[in-house]
Scaffold this active site. Structure first.
Site, PDB file in Angstrom:
ATOM      1  N   LYS A 181      -0.891  -4.323  -3.055  1.00 40.65           N
ATOM      2  CA  LYS A 181      -2.181  -3.951  -2.732  1.00 40.65           C
ATOM      3  C   LYS A 181      -2.222  -2.320  -3.238  1.00 40.65           C
ATOM      4  O   LYS A 181      -1.843  -1.404  -2.530  1.00 40.65           O
ATOM      5  CB  LYS A 181      -2.091  -3.845  -1.318  1.00 40.65           C
ATOM      6  CG  LYS A 181      -3.271  -3.329  -0.373  1.00 40.65           C
ATOM      7  CD  LYS A 181      -4.732  -3.523  -0.798  1.00 40.65           C
ATOM      8  CE  LYS A 181      -5.693  -2.934   0.177  1.00 40.65           C
ATOM      9  NZ  LYS A 181      -6.157  -1.681   0.012  1.00 40.65           N
ATOM     10  N   ASP A 186      10.481   5.667  -9.888  1.00 40.03           N
ATOM     11  CA  ASP A 186      10.043   6.414 -11.068  1.00 40.03           C
ATOM     12  C   ASP A 186      10.801   7.680 -11.340  1.00 40.03           C
ATOM     13  O   ASP A 186      11.238   7.913 -12.592  1.00 40.03           O
ATOM     14  CB  ASP A 186       8.624   6.617 -11.139  1.00 40.03           C
ATOM     15  CG  ASP A 186       7.911   5.594 -11.300  1.00 40.03           C
ATOM     16  OD1 ASP A 186       8.061   4.375 -11.775  1.00 40.03           O
ATOM     17  OD2 ASP A 186       6.401   5.522 -11.018  1.00 40.03           O
ATOM     18  N   SER A 199       0.832  -1.112  -0.035  1.00 44.23           N
ATOM     19  CA  SER A 199       0.025   0.036   0.126  1.00 44.23           C
ATOM     20  C   SER A 199       0.821   1.177  -0.102  1.00 44.23           C
ATOM     21  O   SER A 199       1.563   1.624  -0.792  1.00 44.23           O
ATOM     22  CB  SER A 199      -0.984  -0.123   1.166  1.00 44.23           C
ATOM     23  OG  SER A 199      -2.113   0.895   0.905  1.00 44.23           O
TER      24      SER A 199
END
Length: 701
Positions: free
Chosen positions: A495, A481, A470
């Site tokens: 998740k 990224d 999460s």
């Protein structure tokens, strides 16, 4: 439908018993009927699922067949109670359940349940009658086996076929207890108490329990995180979300007749013992340091939770079957306590590593969860506690202590506050988006952004594993990224969905309404975050993680958003990976970790278990011998004294962890993953010193 390993949290009605079937008619068994209001609640649930759930799935004929199968599987996952004739009879409803629910008819769910209740009650009564005469005279020298996974097995076609299945199940239960050293009379008494307790609990089932089970068989078809909570389950859910909850700090779920540890709350009492792991099975619970152990095999999940939960400062003992072991039991003493923010607070340490040319000081920040003291925050307390504030303080201290790079350890971090995940990212990147959220109406929100200049701009590593979920995945994905640092470890949990609570006339519906996406456009759902550099796998991804759920929402992607790039990791990673592989190829700890995971995986894939006592004893000896050989090979390679016996190895493992537990500390000597991460970081620091870093550039899309 859903695999036996990962039954949903609220399917706690699975009862295992062993007996022969007697020809009892349905009229002789007490039945449960729908109560007023449940039909209306069923209509509400269908309407809200169709209107509010992320995937906009309609409850139609196809889903009716899936619901029929899911519900029967939730009741009898081992295909051991119902007969083939029962299943054939139930097929009359296979294509009609959708229409019935739309009109508020839930009678089919109750009729199926009542047949199940009859079969279970009959089994329990018969086995108790058998045990009144003593244990059956099983021949443990006979070579026969019991099928472990009956998920795809045929339903018993006759009473005699069911009798034979249950004969083997009872024999297996008796043999398992014999192998723990129990005598026949003790085994008989334990089984009598077990089945009497199960009979009592099956007779205590209410209309609300049946309705909840039926409705959750529907919600699971949408995704594993959408659930109907009856008023009783809602109360338990609210307690589990409260900071006042006192217990052991473990999330539990059902797996067939066992209560299984799904995950541990970081910094909680169970986590601090070091003796409990995900997938361990709880077979008995005792109160205090010497109270009687109560067998909980076949208990409802919430009843097991009630037994484990207790006041802070009191003790509870758990008898477990450790995952990947030889089937032997272990008893663990735990001191209950509140899971406090300070127990989960970020901690730091500094270690020194070398890249072969130069020594570097590496700061490690361990972050068990993304926390915030909402109560203090709401009352505008200037000293409220939060992840970001604590990490910012630790970063400042580490900079003053002249560290050359920082490792942020998110292993076992199951998530927490999205706000904190966003703000924590803000400490490491300049202004820019952190996560995208796509809602059920297909609108995409990009409000979660980094809004200030980075506080720390040096070399960074994020350490993750399969239990990083999460909010952890949002942070790790953003760092990856942006090429802001390297991500090391294992594929994370996956998740990537958001649930909200929708009120109903009776209870509430927890429903998935949104999905997380990285700035690259990739979803964190299902696939999780893939590390730049992989470490040995320690947790079976097939049984733990979002991808282990059959009805998990799929991975997909949306448009990327412009974001900066920091380090040239594409150029750096091949060299870092090569040095990592060279360093760990002959490393005794890494060889041991790979061997151990392979060994446990092979045992987890077993299809049968022998019912021959000597074969089982021989198997246990082989397992213990192999574990001893693996450990001694590691110790010898490290210059340590090998263990003479497996018992000596077990004793050393017991001595290495406190029975009650204490504060979590950051150590290298017992953590080869973190130790190797430090060497990877030293290589990374060395490369950044040799490579001129261009200023961040906005990527083109």
């Amino acid at each position: 439908m859903l695999t036996n390993r990962i039954k949903a949290l609220f399917s706690g009605l699975l009862i295992l018993s062993l007996a022969t079937i007697s020809p009892v008619t349905l009229a002789e068994a007490e039945t449960l009927q729908p109560e007023d209001g449940q039909g209306g609640t069923a209509r509400e649930i269908v309407g809200k699922l169709e209107m509010l759930h992320y995937n906009k799935q309609k409850v139609g004929d196809d889903m009716s067949a899936e619901l029929w199968e899911e519900y029967i599987d939730a009741l009898d996952p081992t295909r051991s109670y119902f007969l083939a004739s029962d299943i054939s009879e139930f097929r009359e409803w296979q294509d009609d359940l959708d229409d019935q629910l739309r009109t508020g008819e839930v009678e089919a769910g109750f009729e199926i349940y009542n047949r199940y209740r009859l079969r279970v009650t009959d089994r329990l009564n018969n086995i108790l009658s058998q045990l009144d005469k003593g244990l059956p005279p099983f021949d443990f020298t006979r070579d026969e086996s019991l099928v472990l996974d009956r998920e795809e097995a045929e339903w018993p076609g006759s009473i005699s076929a069911a009798d034979e299945l249950w004969r083997k199940r009872l024999k297996s239960s008796v043999l398992n207890l014999r192998l723990t050293g129990k005598e026949d009379e003790e085994i008989r008494d334990l089984l009598v108490r077990r089945y009497q307790g199960q009979l009592k609990r099956i007779n205590q089932q209410t209309s609300d329990d049946v309705f909840e089970l039926y409705m959750n068989s529907l919600t699971r078809l949408y995704d594993p995180h959408s659930n109907y909570l009856s008023p009783r389950s809602l109360e338990n859910f609210n307690m589990s979300m409260s900071l006042s909850l006192e217990g052991i700090g473990a999330v539990l779920q059902m797996e067939e007749e066992y209560t299984k540890v799904a995950r541990l709350v970081a910094g909680g009492p169970a986590d601090r013992t070091g003796k409990i792991k995900p997938n361990d099975k709880i077979v008995a619970v005792g109160q205090g340091e010497d109270g009687e152990m109560v067998d909980v095999v076949g208990w409802r999940l919430d009843d097991v939770v009630d037994l484990i939960r207790g006041s802070a400062g009191t003790f509870v003992r758990l008898e477990t079957i450790p995952t990947g072991g030889d089937g032997s039991h272990r008893t663990i003493l735990i001191k209950r306590s509140k899971v406090k923010l300070e127990d989960q607070a970020a901690k730091k340490a500094i270690f020194e590593f070398s890249d072969g040319e130069k020594n570097y000081r590496v700061g490690v920040i361990n972050l068990p969860t993304f926390y915030i003291d909402f109560e203090a925050y709401r009352r505008r307390d200037p000293n409220y506690k939060s992840t970001t504030r604590d990490v910012a303080r630790l970063l400042d201290e580490l900079k003053q202590e002249n560290v050359d790079g920082i490792i942020l350890d998110l292993r076992n971090n199951g998530g927490g506050s999205l706000q904190e995940a966003t703000m924590l990212t803000d400490l490491f990147i300049d202004q820019g988006p952190v996560v995208q959220i796509r809602h059920a109406n297909e609108q995409i929100s990009r409000h979660n952004r980094s809004r200030s200049r980075a506080m720390y701009r040096g070399p960074l590593m994020v350490l993750i594993n399969r239990l990083s979920a999460s909010a952890s995945e949002i942070f790790a994905g953003a760092i990856q990224d942006y090429n802001r640092g390297i991500v090391v470890g294992n594929q994370s949990f996956g998740k990537g969905t958001v649930q909200t609570m929708a009120p109903l006339k009776q209870g509430q519906l927890k429903i998935t309404q949104s999905k997380f996406y990285r700035v690259s456009g990739d979803s964190t759902q299902h696939a999780g975050v893939t590390p730049d550099i992989a470490m040995p796998q320690l947790i079976d991804a097939e049984s733990v993680g979002e991808s282990a759920y059959d009805t998990a929402l799929p991975w997909d992607r949306i448009h990327a958003v412009p974001h900066a790039k920091y380090f040239n990791l594409k150029q750096m990673l091949p060299g870092l990976i090569a040095k990592h592989n060279e360093r760990t190829a002959a490393d005794p700890d890494f060889i041991y970790l790979r061997e151990q995971f392979r060994f446990e995986s092979e045992r987890a894939d077993r299809k049968f278990v022998s019912l021959n006592e000597q074969s089982r004893k021989d198997e246990r000896e082989r397992i213990n011998e192999e574990l001893l050989i693996m450990e001694n090979r590691r110790r010898t390679a490290k210059g340590l004294e090998p263990y003479a016996t497996f018992e000596e190895l077990e004793e050393s493992e017991s001595d290495s962890t406190a029975a009650i537990g204490g504060p979590v500390e950051i150590k290298l000597e017992d953590d080869p993953i973190l130790n190797e991460a430090g060497y990877i970081m030293s290589d990374f620091i060395g490369l950044t010193e040799k490579t001129a870093k261009a200023p961040p550039q906005v990527a083109n899309f």
